[in-house]
Each structure stands twice: as structure tokens, then as C-alpha cells.
Design an enzyme around this catalytic site. Structure first.
Site, short mmCIF file in Angstrom:
data_model
loop_
_atom_site.label_atom_id
_atom_site.label_comp_id
_atom_site.label_asym_id
_atom_site.label_seq_id
_atom_site.Cartn_x
_atom_site.Cartn_y
_atom_site.Cartn_z
N GLU A 1 4.77 -4.90 11.77
CA GLU A 1 3.71 -3.90 11.56
C GLU A 1 2.61 -4.60 10.80
OE1 GLU A 1 3.47 -1.08 12.82
OE2 GLU A 1 5.51 -0.57 13.42
N CYS B 1 -3.46 0.20 6.95
CA CYS B 1 -3.54 -0.74 8.08
C CYS B 1 -4.19 -0.14 9.32
CB CYS B 1 -2.14 -1.20 8.42
SG CYS B 1 -1.02 0.18 8.63
N ASN C 1 0.80 -1.23 0.00
CA ASN C 1 0.00 0.00 0.00
C ASN C 1 0.83 1.29 0.00
OD1 ASN C 1 0.80 -0.63 2.57
ND2 ASN C 1 -1.10 0.00 3.54
N GLU D 1 7.68 1.67 14.68
CA GLU D 1 8.42 2.38 13.64
C GLU D 1 8.36 3.87 13.96
OE1 GLU D 1 6.83 0.67 9.82
OE2 GLU D 1 8.81 -0.25 9.84
P1 NDP Z 1 1.09 -9.88 3.15
O1 NDP Z 1 1.14 -10.28 4.58
O2 NDP Z 1 0.40 -10.75 2.20
O3 NDP Z 1 2.57 -9.65 2.60
C1 NDP Z 1 3.48 -8.78 3.21
C2 NDP Z 1 4.87 -9.05 2.66
O4 NDP Z 1 5.36 -10.30 3.18
C3 NDP Z 1 4.92 -9.19 1.15
O5 NDP Z 1 6.13 -8.63 0.67
C4 NDP Z 1 4.91 -10.68 0.97
O6 NDP Z 1 5.42 -11.10 -0.29
C5 NDP Z 1 5.78 -11.13 2.11
N1 NDP Z 1 5.60 -12.53 2.52
C6 NDP Z 1 4.52 -13.32 2.37
N2 NDP Z 1 4.73 -14.54 2.92
C7 NDP Z 1 5.99 -14.51 3.46
C8 NDP Z 1 6.79 -15.46 4.17
N3 NDP Z 1 6.35 -16.67 4.48
N4 NDP Z 1 8.03 -15.08 4.56
C9 NDP Z 1 8.50 -13.84 4.29
N5 NDP Z 1 7.79 -12.91 3.61
C10 NDP Z 1 6.54 -13.23 3.20
O7 NDP Z 1 0.46 -8.41 3.17
P2 NDP Z 1 -0.03 -7.52 1.94
O8 NDP Z 1 1.12 -7.22 1.04
O9 NDP Z 1 -1.25 -8.14 1.39
O10 NDP Z 1 -0.41 -6.15 2.69
C11 NDP Z 1 -1.60 -5.96 3.35
C12 NDP Z 1 -1.44 -6.19 4.85
O11 NDP Z 1 -0.40 -5.39 5.37
C13 NDP Z 1 -2.68 -5.82 5.63
O12 NDP Z 1 -2.98 -6.80 6.59
C14 NDP Z 1 -2.28 -4.53 6.32
O13 NDP Z 1 -2.99 -4.27 7.49
C15 NDP Z 1 -0.83 -4.74 6.55
N6 NDP Z 1 -0.18 -3.44 6.71
C16 NDP Z 1 0.28 -3.09 7.95
C17 NDP Z 1 0.85 -1.85 8.15
C18 NDP Z 1 1.37 -1.45 9.48
O14 NDP Z 1 2.26 -0.60 9.52
N7 NDP Z 1 0.90 -1.99 10.59
C19 NDP Z 1 0.94 -0.86 7.06
C20 NDP Z 1 0.49 -1.37 5.80
C21 NDP Z 1 -0.07 -2.61 5.65
P3 NDP Z 1 4.42 -11.20 -1.57
O15 NDP Z 1 3.17 -10.47 -1.25
O16 NDP Z 1 5.20 -10.58 -2.63
O17 NDP Z 1 4.18 -12.66 -1.73
#
Ligand code: NDP
Length: 485
Positions: free
Chosen positions: A251, A285, A154, A459
Site C-alpha cells: 500500500e 496516501c 499517518n 486491503e
Molecule cells: P516509509 O516508506 O518511509 O516507511 C514505511 C515503513 O517502512 C516504516 O515503518 C519504515 O520504518 C519501514 N521501512 C523503511 N525502510 C525499510 C526497509 N528497507 N525494509 C523494511 N521496512 C522499511 O513511509 P512513511 O512512514 O514516511 O509513510 C508515508 C508514506 O506512506 C507515503 O508515501 C504514503 O503515501 C504512504 N502511505 C500509503 C498508504 C496506502 O494505504 N496506500 C496509507 C498511508 C501511507 P521507519 O520509518 O521506522 O524507518
């Protein structure tokens, strides 16, 4: 013709772009049109190895530079980002689909703030002198070593900077993996850091899906993992990091409460609810997606909310008049539409929106449900789209208990003119990042992060320094050593 968003290559390692077309191709789709604008390749094991060994080797010399020197580089990078804000914002819009009206003020600018803020702190990361009679202890704040950053889709520029800037300020190196959905922006951050004078290998970017993230997290050379992502991914990454006793920052997601008392200024409360649900088309998020409105003002609030939501301008994200963009992918759009159907099936009252917009791209109309109850799916699960649930309440005690009845604890907000009540309610809410008569402000000076399942660590602010450094304590004896024999 090459699209302007096409990066020079997929990865950025040791100060330069690197390609390995043996990696799985990852198409980059512009969410406003569905058009493929670029392709990157997932990192092969050879690329992952190159990035980790480079970052490991570069870290020692980087940590030996003075904080003033490291800080100067980060602040120069901030200046370059600000000078190129327009181009970086256009790229962010291609990467995410978010409207330029937002990206011009919230992405490279927020990344530059982080580089500037942590650049400013780098020279003042000192320890303590603890006198013990004639002896003393001194402490030093030292780098952790090699850090891995993994981003969600995002805020690709902001997330790379929110992780990279404090990590580098403390003398760590980083390998950053963006979400496969938004691979472009972090490459520009890496390019700018080199231009600002960062030594090659200090900040590297590799592309890929979960398995590349997994390979980075489990590598024994890695000392810390900072993830922005969903709770299920967070649990996996946290567990994998624990195997190697690595430091973590998590996060993660939320389902945050925004509580509006009947003495609140209605327009400000409606503005807060709009910012907390429809900015970035709801893909934030910390959003306050459970809007609890005290019964006395419920219908007045809903009427004003519907009226103002009707002013959202959906359209070409590159047109600065557009105030509401598409979902990041077709898949995310379908997930959100599924939640909207659930809301209808489970008996919530649709106030506005409720469907895909009748236009190209992955647009969903900003959607408000009223009469939502605590047990409904739309009130319990993180939707990550433009779907606001309005719930009503009678008393403060009741609303606090209901607001806390969730596994999440990222954010919370309260609107009221009664300041004693505002502070008391915030004090009783289980959340890490809170707001009074506002919602979703995220200045770099303030700690950001969640409690409960929403995360570990913080953060931004001086708190982030604690999570990217460790304390060494040194006992200094002035006299003779006494020993039993
Ligand atoms: P995901 O949890 O699907 O993915 C986050 C990242 O982790 C991606 O780069 C993903 O790779 C990677 N990933 C996935 N599986 C693994 C693994 N087993 N080991 C290591 N890395 C892995 O989240 P989204 O990208 O769909 O983002 C949305 C989510 O992020 C929402 O739940 C949102 O609330 C949260 N979020 C939290 C924030 C905060 O600061 N608290 C801010 C913004 C978002 P890939 O997707 O390329 O497979």
C-alpha cells in the site's frame, strides 16, 4: 512523572510487554508542542528473533482453531476498542499530532470496524467442491503462515488493525513493526487482542527503523509481507520479499486526480477537495492532490475553496474544536515547506496558506495553489502535507489523459451531475480506489489499494482475505488408478 503516553515497554511479544534497552533509543515527540512524551527502543537482533520464533510457534495452533472461535476473539477485541475509544484516540493524537476531532471518529473506530468485519468473515472461509464425473476436487482456503506487517506513521492504529485483523482471521500470525515516528498505538492493539482471548504470540509488535523492517522481511520463516509506506520503500521491500518468494501486499503513495466538471455542485466539490487534501493535515496516501477544475467554474470554485479553507481551526489537537493539526514531525514539516517554496518558484498562484503557522508545533497553514501545470514539481511528486494543486482543463478526453500521466495509481475522484460521464471517466482512470461525488471514504467493506507504482494487492473487504490465504486443491479418485505400466 511518567507521561500518560509512555508505554509499559517497547515491544509486545508472546502476550506480554518486553524491553531491551540495548536497542537504539527512539524518542516519541508530540507534534503539537515538540515535547518528548515517551521513549522506546529499537528491536535488537535478539528481540527480532524472539518475536519471529514466537509468532512461528503460535501460528499452527491458531490456524487449527475454528473460524468461529478466531472470529469471536477478533469481535471481542473490536468491542474493547470501541469501549476505550476515547483513551485510544488521545494516544493516537499524542502519537501523530492529529486532532482529537478526527481521531475520535477515524482511528480506533476504523480499527474496530476491521476487527469486527474480519471477525465476522472468519467462520465462512470455505472452499469449493468441483465434481468431475465420479471423482471430484475440493479446495481449501488455508493460512499463509507467519506474516509481517510494516506500517507508515499517518494511521498507526488503523494500519495495525487493517493488517492484523484479516491476517488473524485467516489463521496467520503476525509480527508488526510500526513506523519509528509513531510507535505507541500498535502496542495497544496487541494488548487488546490478548485481553480479548487471542493466544500469546499470535500478534506481536516490535519497534525499529528500516533495518528492523529489513530483518523481518528477509527472514526465511516469514511467508508474507504487508507494507504501508512510500514507493521507494515499497520497491526495496518488494524486491527483498521476492528473493524469498514471499507473498506481498504493497500500500504505497499516490498523486491522485480529483476531477471537477462544470456541472458539479460546487459546495460538494469544494467539500470533496477539502476532505481529499486537508484531512489529517494532508498526510493521507489516497489524497486527491491534483484537483482538475473545468475552466467554466474555476474562479467560482477557487473563491468558495478559499473561503471555506479560512474556516480551518488550527490549535491544540486535544481541543475537540480544533479541525486542523500539525505535521507529524519537524522533518515532514520542512519537506512540505520545501514543496511550497517550489510551487512559488515554479510560478503557481498562491490562493491561501503558503507558510508555517505562527504558533508552537509543526503546523503548516492549509495551502492552495491555482494555475498549476502538469510539469510543476507540486503536480508530479507526492507531498504528504496540506498542499492542494488546482489545475484547469477544457475537455473530458484531455483531463483523463492528463490525470493518467503519472507513475502512481492509488485513487481518483470525479464530481459531476452527469452520471453517464461519471462512470465513463472513472472507467478510463488508472486507479484502484475511486469516488463519484465524494472523496476519501474508506469503509472496511470496500477494497482499498492502488495500481501502477501505488501498490500490489488490496486491503479491506473480501479481497484482503485472498491476500492473507492460499488455496489448496485436492483431487479425490473414486475408482482404480490407471498407469502405463
Ligand atoms: P516509509 O516508506 O518511509 O516507511 C514505511 C515503513 O517502512 C516504516 O515503518 C519504515 O520504518 C519501514 N521501512 C523503511 N525502510 C525499510 C526497509 N528497507 N525494509 C523494511 N521496512 C522499511 O513511509 P512513511 O512512514 O514516511 O509513510 C508515508 C508514506 O506512506 C507515503 O508515501 C504514503 O503515501 C504512504 N502511505 C500509503 C498508504 C496506502 O494505504 N496506500 C496509507 C498511508 C501511507 P521507519 O520509518 O521506522 O524507518
Amino acid at each position: 512523572m511518567t507521561h500518560p503516553a509512555q508505554p509499559k515497554a517497547s515491544h509486545f511479544i508472546n502476550g506480554e510487554y518486553v524491553e531491551d534497552t540495548a536497542g537504539t533509543p527512539i524518542p516519541v515527540i508530540y507534534a503539537a508542542t515538540g515535547e518528548q512524551i515517551a521513549t522506546v527502543h529499537a528491536a535488537t537482533p535478539a528481540i527480532v528473533e524472539q518475536a519471529l520464533s514466537t509468532a512461528k510457534a503460535a501460528q499452527t495452533a491458531w490456524a487449527k482453531m475454528t473460524g468461529t472461535e478466531r472470529g469471536r476473539i477478533l469481535r471481542r477485541a473490536a468491542d474493547i476498542m470501541r469501549e476505550r475509544n476515547h483513551d485510544l484516540s488521545v494516544l493516537e493524537t499524542y502519537d501523530t499530532g492529529k486532532p482529537l476531532q478526527e481521531t475520535l471518529v477515524a482511528d480506533a473506530t476504523s480499527g474496530a470496524d476491521a476487527l469486527e468485519y474480519f471477525g465476522g468473515l472468519a467462520a465462512s472461509l470455505t472452499g469449493e467442491h468441483i465434481p468431475l464425473g465420479e471423482d471430484w476436487v475440493y479446495t481449501k482456503r488455508e493460512a499463509l503462515g507467519l506474516c509481517v506487517g510494516i506500517g507508515a506513521w499517518n494511521y498507526p492504529t488503523q494500519i495495525a488493525c487493517w493488517k492484523g485483523a484479516p491476517a488473524l482471521a485467516c489463521g496467520n500470525s503476525m509480527v508488526f513493526k510500526p513506523s519509528e515516528t509513531t510507535p505507541l498505538c500498535a502496542l495497544k492493539v496487541a494488548e487488546i487482542l490478548i485481553e480479548a482471548g487471542a493466544p500469546a504470540g499470535v500478534f506481536n509488535v516490535v519497534q525499529g527503523m528500516g533495518e528492523v523492517g529489513g530483518a523481518l522481511v528477509t527472514d526465511p520463516r516469514v511467508d508474507k509481507v504487508s507494507l504501508t509506506g512510500s514507493v521507494p520503500t515499497g520497491k526495496k521491500v518488494y524486491a527483498a520479499a521476492a528473493e524469498g518468494m514471499k507473498h506481498v501486499t504493497m500500500e504505497l503513495g499516490g498523486k491522485s486526480p480529483l476531477i471537477i466538471f462544470d456541472d458539479a455542485d460546487i459546495d460538494n466539490a469544494v467539500g470533496g477537495a477539502i476532505n481529499g487534501n486537508f484531512y489529517s493535515s494532508g498526510q493521507v496516501c489516497s489524497n486527491g492532490t491534483r484537483v482538475f477544475v473545468q475552466k467554466g467554474i474555476k474562479e467560482k470554485f477557487l473563491a468558495r475553496l478559499a473561503e471555506r479553507t479560512g474556516n480551518a481551526i488550527l490549535g491544540d489537537p486535544m481541543d475537540e474544536a480544533t479541525s486542523f493539526g500539525p505535521m507529524v514531525t519537524e522533518n515532514q514539516m520542512n519537506i512540505v515547506l520545501g514543496y511550497i517554496e517550489k510551487g512559488k518558484e515554479e510560478g503557481a498562484r498562491l490562493i491561501c496558506g503558503g507558510k508555517r503557522a505562527d504558533m508552537d508545533g509543526y503546523f503548516i497553514e492549509p495551502t492552495v495553489f491555482a494555475d498549476v501545470t502538469d510539469d510543476m514539481t507540486i503536480a508530479r511528486e507526492e507531498i504528504f502535507g496540506p498542499v492542494m494543486s488546482v489545475l484547469d482543463f477544457d475537455t473530458e478526453e484531455e483531463v483523463v489523459a492528463r490525470a493518467n500521466d503519472t507513475e502512481f495509481g492509488l485513487s481518483a475522484g470525479v464530481f459531476t451531475k452527469d452520471f453517464t460521464r461519471a462512470h465513463r471517466v472513472i472507467g478510463n482512470l488508472e486507479a484502484g480506489s475511486c469516488f463519484i461525488n465524494s472523496y476519501n471514504d474508506a469503509p472496511v467493506e470496500a477494497p482499498f489499494g492502488g495500481v501502477k507504482a501505488s501498490g500490489v494487492g488490496r486491503e479491506n473487504s473480501k479481497e484482503a482475505i485472498k491476500h492473507f490465504s492460499q488455496v489448496k486443491s485436492v483431487y479425490v479418485r473414486m475408482g482404480d488408478v490407471e498407469a502405463a505400466f
